[in-house]
Design an enzyme around this catalytic site. Structure first.
Site, PDB file in Angstrom:
ATOM      1  N   HIS A 197      34.726  -6.440   2.033  1.00  0.00           N
ATOM      2  CA  HIS A 197      34.432  -7.839   1.725  1.00  0.00           C
ATOM      3  C   HIS A 197      35.291  -8.804   2.539  1.00  0.00           C
ATOM      4  O   HIS A 197      35.518  -9.935   2.115  1.00  0.00           O
ATOM      5  CB  HIS A 197      34.609  -8.084   0.220  1.00  0.00           C
ATOM      6  CG  HIS A 197      33.702  -7.255  -0.620  1.00  0.00           C
ATOM      7  ND1 HIS A 197      32.467  -7.689  -1.053  1.00  0.00           N
ATOM      8  CD2 HIS A 197      33.820  -5.988  -1.084  1.00  0.00           C
ATOM      9  CE1 HIS A 197      31.879  -6.735  -1.759  1.00  0.00           C
ATOM     10  NE2 HIS A 197      32.691  -5.687  -1.795  1.00  0.00           N
TER      11      HIS A 197
ATOM     12  N   HIS B 242      30.166 -10.893   5.770  1.00  0.00           N
ATOM     13  CA  HIS B 242      29.660  -9.635   5.228  1.00  0.00           C
ATOM     14  C   HIS B 242      28.515  -9.892   4.260  1.00  0.00           C
ATOM     15  O   HIS B 242      28.316 -11.018   3.794  1.00  0.00           O
ATOM     16  CB  HIS B 242      30.770  -8.861   4.501  1.00  0.00           C
ATOM     17  CG  HIS B 242      31.266  -9.548   3.269  1.00  0.00           C
ATOM     18  ND1 HIS B 242      32.197 -10.568   3.303  1.00  0.00           N
ATOM     19  CD2 HIS B 242      30.945  -9.403   1.955  1.00  0.00           C
ATOM     20  CE1 HIS B 242      32.442 -10.991   2.087  1.00  0.00           C
ATOM     21  NE2 HIS B 242      31.677 -10.310   1.225  1.00  0.00           N
TER      22      HIS B 242
ATOM     23  N   HIS C 113      26.527 -13.431  -8.659  1.00  0.00           N
ATOM     24  CA  HIS C 113      26.247 -12.120  -8.072  1.00  0.00           C
ATOM     25  C   HIS C 113      25.152 -11.410  -8.866  1.00  0.00           C
ATOM     26  O   HIS C 113      24.210 -10.850  -8.289  1.00  0.00           O
ATOM     27  CB  HIS C 113      27.512 -11.250  -8.069  1.00  0.00           C
ATOM     28  CG  HIS C 113      28.482 -11.543  -6.969  1.00  0.00           C
ATOM     29  ND1 HIS C 113      29.346 -12.607  -7.018  1.00  0.00           N
ATOM     30  CD2 HIS C 113      28.741 -10.893  -5.803  1.00  0.00           C
ATOM     31  CE1 HIS C 113      30.100 -12.602  -5.925  1.00  0.00           C
ATOM     32  NE2 HIS C 113      29.757 -11.579  -5.170  1.00  0.00           N
TER      33      HIS C 113
ATOM     34  N   HIS D 237      27.857  -3.759  -5.724  1.00  0.00           N
ATOM     35  CA  HIS D 237      29.123  -4.477  -5.889  1.00  0.00           C
ATOM     36  C   HIS D 237      29.362  -4.845  -7.350  1.00  0.00           C
ATOM     37  O   HIS D 237      30.508  -4.841  -7.821  1.00  0.00           O
ATOM     38  CB  HIS D 237      29.103  -5.719  -4.996  1.00  0.00           C
ATOM     39  CG  HIS D 237      30.356  -6.528  -5.012  1.00  0.00           C
ATOM     40  ND1 HIS D 237      31.615  -5.971  -4.996  1.00  0.00           N
ATOM     41  CD2 HIS D 237      30.551  -7.882  -5.040  1.00  0.00           C
ATOM     42  CE1 HIS D 237      32.528  -6.921  -5.008  1.00  0.00           C
ATOM     43  NE2 HIS D 237      31.904  -8.092  -5.049  1.00  0.00           N
TER      44      HIS D 237
END
Length: 204
Positions: free
Chosen positions: A46, A50, A156, A56
């Protein structure tokens, strides 16, 4: 003309606090072996520019060798929000967005040698809006799509929920708002939670 929007990886790039820093060294040199210089790299996945995989944040999430590369080559819109700390659905509804890739410029200068103390982020509702209009890839010029102090990493998870790709730590210093061709190619690493990427744009 293609513009490289990738940070150069080096030992000076600031890692996420606590992560293994990037390093590149030659473990064998031409002087030693008589033939060639042979290098190796270490560091968190990370660091620098990227792309995250769903792995993740989810043990059963997809990993980097499963990336659909055609989604990372196409038309992109660059939006500039350098005066904002939060980007909302309402903000995005006022923008003209073309293509399936959206890149967010939130800093005039992105210095990879200094880890920021605060960053601009999207709301989850803004991510839902991007998914609703068919956006498949989102890129940001900061180390995370979530606030730096987030422990739940809601954004995320939201990207993973919508099966959207997201890219972090782009270098958009030399890019203005508008429409571009985009190419971003992450390393194909089996079972990886993220991978370094080389990304470029060209004005349409």
């Amino acid at each position: 003309m293609w513009i490289d929007i990738t940070h150069t990886l080096s030992e000076t790039v600031a890692p996420w606090p606590g992560d293994t820093p990037f390093a590149m060294k030659f473990f064998s040199t031409k002087e030693e072996n008589g033939s060639a210089n042979i290098g190796e790299i270490t560091g968190s996945n990370h660091i620098g520019t990227h792309m995250d995989a769903a792995k993740h944040v989810a043990n059963d999430g997809w990993t980097m060798e499963q990336v659909e590369i055609e989604r990372l080559i196409g038309d992109a819109t660059v939006l500039v929000f350098t005066e904002s700390t939060t980007i909302t659905r309402k903000d995005l509804q006022q923008c003209s967005i073309e293509g399936t890739i959206v890149l967010f410029k939130t800093r005039d200068i992105a210095d990879p040698t200094e880890f920021p103390t605060a960053i601009a982020t999207l709301t989850t509702d803004a991510i839902d809006y991007l998914a609703d209009i068919g956006v498949q890839v989102v890129g940001v010029d900061v180390p995370s799509v979530d606030p730096l102090d987030s422990e739940t990493l809601e954004n995320h998870h939201r990207f993973a929920h919508h099966e959207m790709y997201h890219i972090e730590n782009l270098r958009l210093d030399d890019v203005t708002a508008g429409y571009y061709h985009f190419i971003g190619l992450p390393l194909k690493i089996k079972n990886a939670d993220a991978a370094y990427m080389r990304a470029v744009v060209a004005k349409k």
